[in-house]
Design a protein around this motif. Structure first.
Motif, mmCIF file in Angstrom:
data_model
loop_
_atom_site.group_PDB
_atom_site.id
_atom_site.type_symbol
_atom_site.label_atom_id
_atom_site.label_comp_id
_atom_site.label_asym_id
_atom_site.label_seq_id
_atom_site.Cartn_x
_atom_site.Cartn_y
_atom_site.Cartn_z
ATOM 1 N N GLY A 19 -10.238 22.845 68.499
ATOM 2 C CA GLY A 19 -11.586 23.016 67.951
ATOM 3 C C GLY A 19 -12.142 24.404 68.223
ATOM 4 N N LEU A 20 -11.926 24.901 69.446
ATOM 5 C CA LEU A 20 -12.412 26.240 69.782
ATOM 6 C C LEU A 20 -11.669 27.313 69.001
ATOM 7 N N MET A 21 -10.399 27.075 68.733
ATOM 8 C CA MET A 21 -9.661 28.053 67.923
ATOM 9 C C MET A 21 -10.170 28.057 66.488
ATOM 10 N N TRP A 22 -10.603 26.902 65.975
ATOM 11 C CA TRP A 22 -11.217 26.882 64.639
ATOM 12 C C TRP A 22 -12.565 27.598 64.667
ATOM 13 N N VAL A 23 -13.313 27.447 65.769
ATOM 14 C CA VAL A 23 -14.580 28.173 65.910
ATOM 15 C C VAL A 23 -14.301 29.680 65.932
ATOM 16 N N GLN A 24 -13.287 30.098 66.681
ATOM 17 C CA GLN A 24 -12.915 31.514 66.712
ATOM 18 C C GLN A 24 -12.552 32.001 65.312
ATOM 19 N N THR A 25 -11.800 31.183 64.586
ATOM 20 C CA THR A 25 -11.400 31.559 63.232
ATOM 21 C C THR A 25 -12.630 31.739 62.342
ATOM 22 N N ALA A 26 -13.571 30.804 62.446
ATOM 23 C CA ALA A 26 -14.799 30.899 61.639
ATOM 24 C C ALA A 26 -15.604 32.151 62.008
ATOM 25 N N LEU A 27 -15.695 32.445 63.301
ATOM 26 C CA LEU A 27 -16.415 33.644 63.728
ATOM 27 C C LEU A 27 -15.719 34.909 63.231
ATOM 28 N N CYS A 28 -14.392 34.874 63.210
ATOM 29 C CA CYS A 28 -13.640 36.019 62.672
ATOM 30 C C CYS A 28 -13.918 36.205 61.186
ATOM 31 N N VAL A 29 -14.007 35.103 60.448
ATOM 32 C CA VAL A 29 -14.318 35.195 59.016
ATOM 33 C C VAL A 29 -15.693 35.833 58.831
ATOM 34 N N LEU A 30 -16.668 35.416 59.642
ATOM 35 C CA LEU A 30 -18.001 36.022 59.556
ATOM 36 C C LEU A 30 -17.931 37.516 59.886
ATOM 37 N N GLY A 31 -17.152 37.868 60.889
ATOM 38 C CA GLY A 31 -16.977 39.272 61.243
ATOM 39 C C GLY A 31 -16.334 40.063 60.120
ATOM 40 N N LEU A 32 -15.359 39.449 59.454
ATOM 41 C CA LEU A 32 -14.710 40.123 58.325
ATOM 42 C C LEU A 32 -15.686 40.346 57.178
ATOM 43 N N LEU A 33 -16.535 39.363 56.932
ATOM 44 C CA LEU A 33 -17.539 39.524 55.875
ATOM 45 C C LEU A 33 -18.503 40.663 56.217
ATOM 46 N N ALA A 34 -18.903 40.735 57.489
ATOM 47 C CA ALA A 34 -19.776 41.834 57.915
ATOM 48 C C ALA A 34 -19.051 43.171 57.790
ATOM 49 N N MET A 35 -17.774 43.181 58.126
ATOM 50 C CA MET A 35 -16.983 44.408 58.019
ATOM 51 C C MET A 35 -16.860 44.846 56.563
ATOM 52 N N LEU A 36 -16.670 43.886 55.662
ATOM 53 C CA LEU A 36 -16.620 44.227 54.235
ATOM 54 C C LEU A 36 -17.926 44.871 53.784
ATOM 55 N N ALA A 37 -19.031 44.334 54.272
ATOM 56 C CA ALA A 37 -20.325 44.915 53.926
ATOM 57 C C ALA A 37 -20.422 46.350 54.449
ATOM 58 N N LEU A 38 -19.949 46.578 55.678
ATOM 59 C CA LEU A 38 -19.964 47.934 56.232
ATOM 60 C C LEU A 38 -19.068 48.874 55.450
ATOM 61 N N ILE A 39 -17.892 48.403 55.085
ATOM 62 C CA ILE A 39 -16.980 49.240 54.300
ATOM 63 C C ILE A 39 -17.619 49.573 52.957
ATOM 64 N N GLY A 40 -18.290 48.590 52.361
ATOM 65 C CA GLY A 40 -18.968 48.834 51.092
ATOM 66 C C GLY A 40 -20.082 49.853 51.222
ATOM 67 N N MET A 41 -20.825 49.779 52.334
ATOM 68 C CA MET A 41 -21.934 50.706 52.532
ATOM 69 C C MET A 41 -21.454 52.117 52.844
ATOM 70 N N THR A 42 -20.298 52.244 53.469
ATOM 71 C CA THR A 42 -19.803 53.575 53.834
ATOM 72 C C THR A 42 -18.715 54.057 52.880
ATOM 73 N N GLY A 43 -18.584 53.409 51.745
ATOM 74 C CA GLY A 43 -17.539 53.754 50.792
ATOM 75 C C GLY A 43 -17.553 55.207 50.377
#
Length: 127
Positions: free
Chosen positions: A16-40
């Motif tokens: 369960g905690l590994m699924w929580v980690q996975t979900a948090l990583c997905v959120l981090g990736l989405l935030a990273m995509l937003a940053l990459i888009g802003m600094t394109g």
């Protein structure tokens, strides 16, 4: 389904905690995509973010795959989970020492997963 019912609580907690980690990583990736888009427009900073993003993709994939693999009570699954969690925790120690709260949470989750997979219940489950 019968394997899920017989999975010990410690292994279920780790999973369960590994699924929580996975979900948090997905959120981090989405935030990273937003940053990459802003600094394109600034190719240098976007390139560095892209490398970090690709590491995040690999981390997310590994955590998700291993969380799903915990259903299989083979010893290599347990040791691979412990190894990956140990590496991810070690990589975050500099951030924890600089006061990064998300890194502290990530290390705490990894340590709980490791602890759950090294206890008596997990040893019995993985043989």
């Amino acid at each position: 389904m019968s394997e899920m019912l017989s999975m010990p609580p410690a292994v279920r907690r780790a999973r369960g905690l590994m699924w929580v980690q996975t979900a948090l990583c997905v959120l981090g990736l989405l935030a990273m995509l937003a940053l990459i888009g802003m600094t394109g427009a600034r190719a240098g900073s976007a390139g560095g973010l892209l490398v970090i993003f690709l590491f995040g993709v690999a981390q997310t994939g590994a955590l998700g795959w291993l969380a799903a693999a915990l259903e299989d009570p083979r010893p290599w699954v347990k040791w691979t989970c412990i190894g990956v969690e140990s590496i991810l925790a070690a990589l975050r120690i500099p951030s924890v020492l600089s006061g990064d709260i998300p890194a502290l949470i990530a290390v705490a989750l990894a340590l709980v997963v490791i602890g759950s997979l090294t206890g008596r219940e997990a040893r019995q489950w993985f043989g």
